[in-house]
Design a protein around this motif. Structure first.
Motif, PDB file in Angstrom:
ATOM      1  N   LEU A 433      -0.361 -21.085  18.214  1.00  0.00           N
ATOM      2  CA  LEU A 433      -0.592 -21.057  16.830  1.00  0.00           C
ATOM      3  C   LEU A 433      -0.529 -22.559  16.158  1.00  0.00           C
ATOM      4  O   LEU A 433      -1.338 -22.375  15.210  1.00  0.00           O
ATOM      5  N   ALA A 434      -0.423 -23.457  16.971  1.00  0.00           N
ATOM      6  CA  ALA A 434      -0.646 -24.921  16.218  1.00  0.00           C
ATOM      7  C   ALA A 434      -1.919 -25.712  16.944  1.00  0.00           C
ATOM      8  O   ALA A 434      -2.163 -26.629  16.320  1.00  0.00           O
ATOM      9  N   TRP A 435      -2.681 -24.955  17.753  1.00  0.00           N
ATOM     10  CA  TRP A 435      -3.674 -25.797  18.549  1.00  0.00           C
ATOM     11  C   TRP A 435      -5.107 -25.665  17.740  1.00  0.00           C
ATOM     12  O   TRP A 435      -5.796 -26.299  17.939  1.00  0.00           O
ATOM     13  N   PHE A 436      -5.145 -24.638  16.825  1.00  0.00           N
ATOM     14  CA  PHE A 436      -6.546 -24.562  16.167  1.00  0.00           C
ATOM     15  C   PHE A 436      -6.086 -24.575  14.509  1.00  0.00           C
ATOM     16  O   PHE A 436      -5.147 -23.771  13.819  1.00  0.00           O
ATOM     17  N   ARG A 437      -7.001 -25.317  13.773  1.00  0.00           N
ATOM     18  CA  ARG A 437      -7.139 -24.995  12.245  1.00  0.00           C
ATOM     19  C   ARG A 437      -8.286 -25.243  11.979  1.00  0.00           C
ATOM     20  O   ARG A 437      -9.356 -25.822  12.388  1.00  0.00           O
ATOM     21  N   PHE A 438      -8.635 -24.669  10.428  1.00  0.00           N
ATOM     22  CA  PHE A 438     -10.008 -24.909  10.056  1.00  0.00           C
ATOM     23  C   PHE A 438      -9.993 -25.225   8.569  1.00  0.00           C
ATOM     24  O   PHE A 438      -9.118 -24.680   7.818  1.00  0.00           O
ATOM     25  N   ASN A 439     -10.837 -26.096   8.112  1.00  0.00           N
ATOM     26  CA  ASN A 439     -10.875 -26.427   6.853  1.00  0.00           C
ATOM     27  C   ASN A 439     -12.237 -27.099   6.720  1.00  0.00           C
ATOM     28  O   ASN A 439     -13.087 -27.249   7.423  1.00  0.00           O
ATOM     29  N   ARG A 440     -12.866 -27.269   5.182  1.00  0.00           N
ATOM     30  CA  ARG A 440     -14.153 -27.530   5.209  1.00  0.00           C
ATOM     31  C   ARG A 440     -14.576 -29.084   5.149  1.00  0.00           C
ATOM     32  O   ARG A 440     -15.626 -29.294   5.182  1.00  0.00           O
ATOM     33  N   VAL A 441     -13.523 -29.739   5.558  1.00  0.00           N
ATOM     34  CA  VAL A 441     -13.631 -31.182   6.032  1.00  0.00           C
ATOM     35  C   VAL A 441     -13.982 -31.436   7.351  1.00  0.00           C
ATOM     36  O   VAL A 441     -14.817 -31.992   8.120  1.00  0.00           O
ATOM     37  N   GLU A 442     -12.906 -30.904   8.240  1.00  0.00           N
ATOM     38  CA  GLU A 442     -12.975 -30.998   9.593  1.00  0.00           C
ATOM     39  C   GLU A 442     -13.641 -30.031  10.411  1.00  0.00           C
ATOM     40  O   GLU A 442     -14.202 -30.045  11.327  1.00  0.00           O
ATOM     41  N   GLY A 443     -13.846 -28.575   9.719  1.00  0.00           N
ATOM     42  CA  GLY A 443     -14.446 -27.722  10.122  1.00  0.00           C
ATOM     43  C   GLY A 443     -13.545 -26.975  11.330  1.00  0.00           C
ATOM     44  O   GLY A 443     -12.249 -27.220  10.799  1.00  0.00           O
ATOM     45  N   SER A 444     -13.896 -26.718  12.384  1.00  0.00           N
ATOM     46  CA  SER A 444     -12.767 -26.360  13.697  1.00  0.00           C
ATOM     47  C   SER A 444     -12.253 -27.491  14.047  1.00  0.00           C
ATOM     48  O   SER A 444     -13.070 -28.270  14.402  1.00  0.00           O
ATOM     49  N   ALA A 445     -11.124 -27.511  14.099  1.00  0.00           N
ATOM     50  CA  ALA A 445      -9.981 -28.728  14.647  1.00  0.00           C
ATOM     51  C   ALA A 445      -9.445 -28.231  15.860  1.00  0.00           C
ATOM     52  O   ALA A 445      -8.754 -27.162  15.717  1.00  0.00           O
ATOM     53  N   LEU A 446      -9.087 -28.947  16.807  1.00  0.00           N
ATOM     54  CA  LEU A 446      -8.256 -28.971  17.845  1.00  0.00           C
ATOM     55  C   LEU A 446      -7.339 -29.784  17.781  1.00  0.00           C
ATOM     56  O   LEU A 446      -7.301 -30.999  17.297  1.00  0.00           O
ATOM     57  N   ASP A 447      -6.033 -29.411  17.756  1.00  0.00           N
ATOM     58  CA  ASP A 447      -4.660 -30.206  17.663  1.00  0.00           C
ATOM     59  C   ASP A 447      -3.611 -29.908  18.600  1.00  0.00           C
ATOM     60  O   ASP A 447      -3.437 -28.615  19.186  1.00  0.00           O
ATOM     61  N   PHE A 448      -3.127 -30.878  19.215  1.00  0.00           N
ATOM     62  CA  PHE A 448      -2.204 -30.743  20.179  1.00  0.00           C
ATOM     63  C   PHE A 448      -1.041 -32.014  20.199  1.00  0.00           C
ATOM     64  O   PHE A 448      -1.513 -33.149  19.375  1.00  0.00           O
ATOM     65  N   THR A 449       0.027 -31.353  20.296  1.00  0.00           N
ATOM     66  CA  THR A 449       1.188 -32.397  19.759  1.00  0.00           C
ATOM     67  C   THR A 449       2.397 -32.489  20.850  1.00  0.00           C
ATOM     68  O   THR A 449       2.591 -31.670  21.452  1.00  0.00           O
ATOM     69  N   PHE A 450       2.912 -33.392  21.434  1.00  0.00           N
ATOM     70  CA  PHE A 450       3.696 -33.731  22.248  1.00  0.00           C
ATOM     71  C   PHE A 450       5.140 -33.949  21.653  1.00  0.00           C
ATOM     72  O   PHE A 450       5.173 -34.843  20.470  1.00  0.00           O
ATOM     73  N   TYR A 451       6.369 -33.469  21.922  1.00  0.00           N
ATOM     74  CA  TYR A 451       7.552 -33.862  21.267  1.00  0.00           C
ATOM     75  C   TYR A 451       8.740 -34.088  22.059  1.00  0.00           C
ATOM     76  O   TYR A 451       8.842 -33.617  23.291  1.00  0.00           O
ATOM     77  N   LEU A 452       9.433 -35.222  21.717  1.00  0.00           N
ATOM     78  CA  LEU A 452      10.475 -35.507  22.490  1.00  0.00           C
ATOM     79  C   LEU A 452      11.816 -35.298  21.459  1.00  0.00           C
ATOM     80  O   LEU A 452      12.002 -36.006  20.524  1.00  0.00           O
ATOM     81  N   ASP A 453      12.594 -34.216  21.840  1.00  0.00           N
ATOM     82  CA  ASP A 453      13.683 -33.582  20.788  1.00  0.00           C
ATOM     83  C   ASP A 453      15.162 -33.994  21.421  1.00  0.00           C
ATOM     84  O   ASP A 453      15.337 -33.949  22.540  1.00  0.00           O
ATOM     85  N   ASP A 454      16.002 -34.970  20.781  1.00  0.00           N
ATOM     86  CA  ASP A 454      17.365 -34.969  20.857  1.00  0.00           C
ATOM     87  C   ASP A 454      17.467 -35.664  22.308  1.00  0.00           C
ATOM     88  O   ASP A 454      18.270 -35.197  23.261  1.00  0.00           O
ATOM     89  N   ALA A 455      16.800 -36.701  22.599  1.00  0.00           N
ATOM     90  CA  ALA A 455      16.667 -37.600  23.816  1.00  0.00           C
ATOM     91  C   ALA A 455      17.732 -38.545  23.755  1.00  0.00           C
ATOM     92  O   ALA A 455      18.282 -38.965  22.490  1.00  0.00           O
ATOM     93  N   PHE A 456      18.292 -39.020  24.875  1.00  0.00           N
ATOM     94  CA  PHE A 456      19.115 -40.280  25.092  1.00  0.00           C
ATOM     95  C   PHE A 456      20.444 -39.909  23.948  1.00  0.00           C
ATOM     96  O   PHE A 456      20.649 -40.518  23.008  1.00  0.00           O
ATOM     97  N   ASP A 457      21.330 -39.075  24.407  1.00  0.00           N
ATOM     98  CA  ASP A 457      22.327 -38.465  23.899  1.00  0.00           C
ATOM     99  C   ASP A 457      22.100 -38.054  22.609  1.00  0.00           C
ATOM    100  O   ASP A 457      22.805 -38.294  21.479  1.00  0.00           O
ATOM    101  N   ARG A 458      21.057 -37.310  22.146  1.00  0.00           N
ATOM    102  CA  ARG A 458      20.592 -36.624  20.988  1.00  0.00           C
ATOM    103  C   ARG A 458      20.517 -37.787  19.822  1.00  0.00           C
ATOM    104  O   ARG A 458      20.619 -37.566  18.526  1.00  0.00           O
ATOM    105  N   ARG A 459      19.831 -38.990  20.267  1.00  0.00           N
ATOM    106  CA  ARG A 459      19.665 -40.104  19.267  1.00  0.00           C
ATOM    107  C   ARG A 459      17.943 -40.297  19.067  1.00  0.00           C
ATOM    108  O   ARG A 459      17.860 -40.740  17.890  1.00  0.00           O
ATOM    109  N   LEU A 460      17.288 -39.859  19.993  1.00  0.00           N
ATOM    110  CA  LEU A 460      15.940 -40.031  19.975  1.00  0.00           C
ATOM    111  C   LEU A 460      15.175 -38.770  19.572  1.00  0.00           C
ATOM    112  O   LEU A 460      15.110 -38.033  20.378  1.00  0.00           O
ATOM    113  N   ASN A 461      14.165 -38.970  18.431  1.00  0.00           N
ATOM    114  CA  ASN A 461      13.254 -37.769  18.122  1.00  0.00           C
ATOM    115  C   ASN A 461      11.816 -38.308  18.118  1.00  0.00           C
ATOM    116  O   ASN A 461      11.830 -39.391  17.304  1.00  0.00           O
TER     117      ASN A 461
END
Length: 803
Positions: A433-461
């Motif tokens: 659901l987050a891979w694609f978006r569309f607007n009049r500036v970018e047109g069709s845009a691809l989006d990809f995100t990496f997440y690191l959640d609660d790493a190192f004893d839940r201290r790093l995000n």
């Protein structure tokens, strides 16, 4: 502080001393029929020790070496007493209780007289006398929660999900178990603290969810107001109980030779939320000893809950009756789509009543999980008082552990509707659901995100986003990193570095990217505006006091205007997109400082502090200052901006409540166009909470702004009170709202703006209401402008969280 730490150390020491105890197990049954007596009470005579049997009549006691008298009691039965010498574990110490034979004495009922009413009057008097003597108490508790669903529950990272189980047609099964042991403290008038000594849970639940302690979750039916899901319901012996409930004498029972009245109760007006069921009150002394109740339909708006029932029993501690157990059963069936069950069973014991208690025990932390709570091994739990597992719970533990030990792959968690998918417990990527978006500036845009959640004893995000627009032919990146310090991660440093397309006045935009994309593709309307920005922000923040948080930061960014680069749309090909407005192009360097004031209590769950209002009214405050200066920090503009925010939740009557949002902004100097404040507006036929319904997105701007949004959620209470046929039975909900705004732009800033903006130099007023239904997740809203009337003076829209 030293005294508080000493108290915690004492709790830890006492917890460690359980290894010297022996375990007694057994059953409680009916002497004649051999039927199990679920939830029977087992007390150690002449002590404050005791426990309760589970639904199957099984009990466990943890007790030190010595000679004891154990007493099993159950309403309607003579108690069974056993004398034991404890020098080793005992696995078959069973009780068999004989039924009492108590007949309801002949009662002469005079015309208009209800004998139950006098019993309730005396019970209220006994309660008041008892409460006058109760100054403080300490207790120990064991709590077990079981979750039932149709499919297995899985947890990964921050996500807990329910899978499908096509092979099981038997209905809901136990799919999660939470257990904890705690010590609680109370001192009048309203000081409360509970410390979780030990906790464990089935392998599919993260420990941070296991804070459902006896003292925090259970309701004491000696209280005047009993709270369920944010609704305050009058208790069975509340001061106004006789004006709110009907009571009638259903019969008499006994414990040994103590006669007990069984009284049925229900609200006098069926439209009033309240309890239905039986309560048990002692003869002659008129103390409440047991409740067996459920909430009525009026307290169950929308009918989401199939069942909410509770059983609670009380024991006598020198004429002060305290809760000794609590059994809560909840069943949810939402339109036959979502089925869910939850059962909570608690035992409370080792009461110390009216003993000296230091005020320093108490703080804003109403629940604290000790650091060692998650490290207790099986030997500890074998020597700790618990409610025995039922056969089903034993099987569930084995099944859940087995399922959780099966390695899960990326594709096990993948769904076309996912917004993120986990590779491991802390590493995830954005979902489809987050891979694609569309607007009049970018047109069709691809989006990809990496997440690191609660790493190192839940201290790093951290997150790293890559995107590419095919119309503007630009790569964008956005990095966010946060590292947390302190025992409860109450201090942190954040870094945000970016080269991205930003949403103009994004602070006021309440809509999702998916909504913006669909409207642009289907209707060729892009309600957002955009600009390019690259730079970085760094912020240091933390709780410097239990109610006060402070932050300091620095921002450096360079902004550029964006243009329309596509004319594509699936439909309405003859239309054209409106131009994208220019922004101030230049470099902004600024220092920032901020504060938050939050007077709510919090739960220290072993890792974090989580604020909780416990369903009560609250008001929050926050503010920040942004300072930009060319001489001091080489910024292209000189200005200082002050912002203040407040929001609150205020209970008004029954389940109704008022929400408000207050925002104020003042600027001194020349502020860039993109940093003006936009009054939150809406798009055609759709509206959001705490917005101006008759205004469009980015219609009204200002550098000096005050907005006030008031929304009173009457739920279905008003129609019930007015007794309006149809509306009161259909659970129609009502929301009234009033929005006020004032905005202007000073000459310095106006001279630097790339376009002319619309202001509200005099207060703007808007009023309206919304109608909904208890279980339908949207409202139909009607809104009117009271002044500044133009072509959009009245508006009808749908308000739903999905947009």
């Amino acid at each position: 502080m030293k005294k508080l730490l000493s108290g915690i150390l004492v709790v830890m020491f006492c917890a460690g001393a359980t290894a010297q105890q022996f375990t007694i197990k057994g059953m409680v049954r009916d002497l004649q029929s051999n039927q199990v007596l679920g939830y029977a009470n087992i007390r150690v005579a002449k002590t404050t020790m005791g426990t309760a049997a589970n639904l199957e009549g099984k009990y466990e006691l943890k007790i030190k070496r010595g000679n004891y008298i154990l007493v099993a009691t159950y309403i309607g039965y003579y108690s069974d007493t056993v004398v034991v010498n404890i020098s080793e574990d005992i696995s078959d110490l069973n009780f068999r209780l004989k039924k009492t034979e108590v007949r309801l004495p002949e009662v002469v009922v005079l015309p208009g007289e209800n004998p139950a009413l006098e019993i309730i009057r005396k019970a209220i008097a006994s309660k008041n006398e008892m409460n006058s003597k109760l100054l403080s108490y300490e207790f120990e508790a064991y709590t077990k929660g079981t979750v039932r669903t149709e499919g297995e529950i899985y947890s990964r990272g921050r996500r807990v999900s329910i899978g499908s189980d096509d092979n099981d047609s038997s209905g809901m099964k136990i799919t999660g178990i939470l257990e904890n042991q705690s010590t609680g403290f109370f001192k009048k008038p309203d000081s409360y603290k509970e410390i979780i000594i030990a906790r464990k849970q089935s392998a599919n639940f993260p420990p941070t969810l296991n804070t459902l302690t006896s003292g925090r979750v259970i309701q004491n039916f000696y209280e005047d107001d009993v709270r369920f899901f944010g609704i305050q319901l009058p208790g069975p012996i509340a001061e106004n109980a006789l004006e709110y409930y009907n009571f009638y004498l259903e019969g008499m029972s006994a414990i040994n030779d103590q006669k007990i009245y069984k009284i049925n109760m229900y609200p006098q007006d069926s439209q009033d939320p309240g309890f239905v069921g039986s309560i048990y009150i002692t003869d002659s002394t008129y103390y409440l000893v047991k409740v067996d109740l459920r909430i009525n339909k009026a307290a169950n708006t929308g009918g989401i809950f199939d069942t909410i029932s509770v059983v609670q029993q009380f024991a006598d501690y020198d004429e002060i009756y305290m809760p000794v157990d609590y059994h809560l059963l909840i069943k949810v069936n939402f339109l036959g789509i979502v089925k869910f069950g939850f059962e909570l069973n608690s035992v409370l014991y080792n009461y110390k009543i009216n003993q000296p208690m230091d005020d320093e025990i108490f703080s804003k932390a109403i629940v604290t999980v000790l650091p060692e709570a998650d490290k207790k091994d099986s030997l500890y739990w074998e020597k700790t008082l618990t409610i025995p597992n039922t056969d089903e719970e034993d099987l569930a533990y084995k099944r859940i552990d087995s399922v959780s030990n099966v390695p899960r792959t990326f594709w096990d968690d993948f769904s076309i509707l996912s917004t993120s998918v986990y590779f491991t417990d802390d590493l995830a990527v954005s979902g489809p659901l987050a891979w694609f978006r569309f607007n009049r500036v970018e047109g069709s845009a691809l989006d990809f995100t990496f997440y690191l959640d609660d790493a190192f004893d839940r201290r790093l995000n951290s997150s790293l986003d890559f995107s590419y627009g095919f119309a503007d032919e630009r790569f964008k990146t956005d990095f966010y990193g946060e590292y947390l310090f302190g025992d409860y991660r109450t201090y942190g440093i954040t870094l945000n570095a970016y080269d991205k397309l930003s949403i103009l006045f994004g602070e006021s935009d309440n809509y999702s990217d998916l909504t913006a994309t669909l409207i642009a593709l289907l209707f060729k309307e892009d309600f957002r505006d955009y600009y390019y920005s690259n730079g970085f922000d760094i912020t240091i923040e933390g709780e410097v006091a239990p109610v006060l948080g402070l932050s300091l930061g620095y921002t450096n960014h360079t902004d550029h205007s964006a243009t329309v680069n596509t004319d594509f749309s699936i439909f309405n090909k003859d239309k054209t997109y409106r131009p994208n407005p220019p922004v101030f192009e230049g470099k902004i360097n600024a220092l920032t400082a901020g504060f938050t004031l939050d007077f709510r209590d919090y739960i220290e769950n072993g890792y974090f502090r989580r604020r909780t209002s416990q369903g009560r009214s609250y008001v929050l405050f926050s503010g920040d200052v942004t300072y930009s200066n060319g001489d001091f920090i080489s910024s292209n503009l000189d200005y200082t901006t002050y912002k203040f925010r407040s929001r609150g939740f205020i209970r008004t009557f029954r389940s109704a409540y008022l929400n408000f949002r207050l925002y104020a902004m003042y600027n001194d100097g020349t502020i860039p166009y993109q940093d003006l404040y936009s009054l939150p507006g809406n798009i055609n036929y759709i509206s959001k909470r705490f917005t101006f319904r008759t205004l469009t997105v980015n219609e009204i701007l200002g550098e000096n702004v005050v907005t006030l949004n008031l929304e009173h959620q009457f739920r279905d209470e008003l129609f019930k009170m007015l007794n309006i046929p149809g509306l009161k039975n259909w659970e129609i909900t009502l929301n009234l709202f009033l929005n006020i705004a004032l905005s202007n732009v000073e000459e310095k800033t106006e001279a630097n703006l790339p376009i002319t903006v619309k202001e509200f130099p005099h207060p703007f007023y808007e009023i309206g209401f919304g109608l909904g239904q208890g279980i339908i997740p949207f409202q139909l809203e009607f809104a009117w402008k009271l002044n500044y009337r133009d072509g959009n003076n009245f508006r009808v829209s749908f308000n739903a969280f999905v947009f």
